[in-house]
Scaffold this motif. Sequence first.
Motif, PDB file in Angstrom:
ATOM      1  N   ARG A  83       0.554  -4.893   3.112  1.00  0.00           N
ATOM      2  CA  ARG A  83       1.927  -4.652   3.543  1.00  0.00           C
ATOM      3  C   ARG A  83       2.366  -3.228   3.209  1.00  0.00           C
ATOM      4  O   ARG A  83       1.937  -2.646   2.218  1.00  0.00           O
ATOM      5  CB  ARG A  83       2.885  -5.619   2.851  1.00  0.00           C
ATOM      6  N   SER A  84       3.263  -2.735   4.037  1.00  0.00           N
ATOM      7  CA  SER A  84       3.895  -1.444   3.805  1.00  0.00           C
ATOM      8  C   SER A  84       4.971  -1.601   2.728  1.00  0.00           C
ATOM      9  O   SER A  84       5.551  -2.678   2.578  1.00  0.00           O
ATOM     10  CB  SER A  84       4.546  -0.966   5.106  1.00  0.00           C
ATOM     11  N   VAL A  85       5.248  -0.517   2.033  1.00  0.00           N
ATOM     12  CA  VAL A  85       6.351  -0.551   1.060  1.00  0.00           C
ATOM     13  C   VAL A  85       7.698  -0.651   1.765  1.00  0.00           C
ATOM     14  O   VAL A  85       8.722  -0.853   1.122  1.00  0.00           O
ATOM     15  CB  VAL A  85       6.324   0.652   0.092  1.00  0.00           C
ATOM     16  N   THR A  86       7.702  -0.546   3.091  1.00  0.00           N
ATOM     17  CA  THR A  86       8.928  -0.744   3.861  1.00  0.00           C
ATOM     18  C   THR A  86       9.040  -2.178   4.389  1.00  0.00           C
ATOM     19  O   THR A  86       9.997  -2.498   5.091  1.00  0.00           O
ATOM     20  CB  THR A  86       9.001   0.249   5.040  1.00  0.00           C
ATOM     21  N   HIS A  87       8.077  -3.030   4.036  1.00  0.00           N
ATOM     22  CA  HIS A  87       8.124  -4.447   4.435  1.00  0.00           C
ATOM     23  C   HIS A  87       9.330  -5.102   3.759  1.00  0.00           C
ATOM     24  O   HIS A  87       9.621  -4.825   2.595  1.00  0.00           O
ATOM     25  CB  HIS A  87       6.832  -5.146   3.993  1.00  0.00           C
ATOM     26  N   PRO A  88      10.042  -5.996   4.466  1.00  0.00           N
ATOM     27  CA  PRO A  88      11.250  -6.604   3.892  1.00  0.00           C
ATOM     28  C   PRO A  88      11.027  -7.385   2.595  1.00  0.00           C
ATOM     29  O   PRO A  88      11.966  -7.549   1.816  1.00  0.00           O
ATOM     30  CB  PRO A  88      11.753  -7.545   4.980  1.00  0.00           C
ATOM     31  N   LEU A  89       9.811  -7.836   2.332  1.00  0.00           N
ATOM     32  CA  LEU A  89       9.548  -8.595   1.112  1.00  0.00           C
ATOM     33  C   LEU A  89       9.082  -7.726  -0.059  1.00  0.00           C
ATOM     34  O   LEU A  89       8.809  -8.249  -1.142  1.00  0.00           O
ATOM     35  CB  LEU A  89       8.519  -9.702   1.373  1.00  0.00           C
ATOM     36  N   PHE A  90       8.994  -6.406   0.147  1.00  0.00           N
ATOM     37  CA  PHE A  90       8.578  -5.520  -0.935  1.00  0.00           C
ATOM     38  C   PHE A  90       9.562  -5.659  -2.099  1.00  0.00           C
ATOM     39  O   PHE A  90      10.772  -5.517  -1.921  1.00  0.00           O
ATOM     40  CB  PHE A  90       8.532  -4.067  -0.457  1.00  0.00           C
ATOM     41  N   VAL A 149       0.817  -1.205   0.000  1.00  0.00           N
ATOM     42  CA  VAL A 149       0.000   0.000   0.000  1.00  0.00           C
ATOM     43  C   VAL A 149       0.857   1.264   0.000  1.00  0.00           C
ATOM     44  O   VAL A 149       1.783   1.395   0.796  1.00  0.00           O
ATOM     45  CB  VAL A 149      -0.917   0.017   1.240  1.00  0.00           C
ATOM     46  N   GLY A 150       0.486   2.176  -0.888  1.00  0.00           N
ATOM     47  CA  GLY A 150       1.021   3.521  -0.875  1.00  0.00           C
ATOM     48  C   GLY A 150       2.438   3.662  -1.383  1.00  0.00           C
ATOM     49  O   GLY A 150       3.032   2.733  -1.922  1.00  0.00           O
ATOM     50  N   SER A 151       2.957   4.854  -1.166  1.00  0.00           N
ATOM     51  CA  SER A 151       4.324   5.147  -1.589  1.00  0.00           C
ATOM     52  C   SER A 151       5.221   5.436  -0.394  1.00  0.00           C
ATOM     53  O   SER A 151       6.403   5.679  -0.568  1.00  0.00           O
ATOM     54  CB  SER A 151       4.334   6.327  -2.555  1.00  0.00           C
ATOM     55  N   CYS A 152       4.630   5.415   0.807  1.00  0.00           N
ATOM     56  CA  CYS A 152       5.416   5.690   2.008  1.00  0.00           C
ATOM     57  C   CYS A 152       4.697   5.102   3.222  1.00  0.00           C
ATOM     58  O   CYS A 152       3.558   4.639   3.132  1.00  0.00           O
ATOM     59  CB  CYS A 152       5.624   7.190   2.188  1.00  0.00           C
TER      60      CYS A 152
END
Length: 105
Positions: free
Chosen positions: A93-100, A29-32
Motif C-alpha cells: 500500500r501507498s502511504v496515501t492509502h486511506p488505511l495508512f 511502502v516509502g515516504s511518498c
Amino acid sequence: REVEVEDAIMKGTASNDDLGTGHHISIYVGSCEDDFEVAASNCVEGGLLWVNRQFKDVVLTVEEALEEKQFRFKDIVDIETGDVLYTLEHEIRSVTHPLFPGLRR
C-alpha cells in the motif's frame, strides 16, 4: 530501481500452503507516492502483480496501482534466476492509502 526499507518486523509463521487462506502481509511502502510508484513499477516489470479474486480491486498496471493506492504479489523470487523462493500474499500500500495509520482523516 530500489526502494529503501528501514525496518521490518515479522511475527508468526507461514507456509506455502497459506495462499488463499487469508494469510498475508500488508506493507506501506516509502515516504511518498513516488516511492510507491517505483515499487509498483518494479513488480510490473518483473511480472509479479497478482489479483486476489476475494477482493474487488484488480490491479495489473502501475496506473491501476496508483488509482487503488495498493497492489498485490504472491511470489518472492530470486532476481537473478527468476526462481520462486517463497509464496505468500503481499498487499503493498501507498502511504496515501486511506488505511495508512499515519494518515490524518
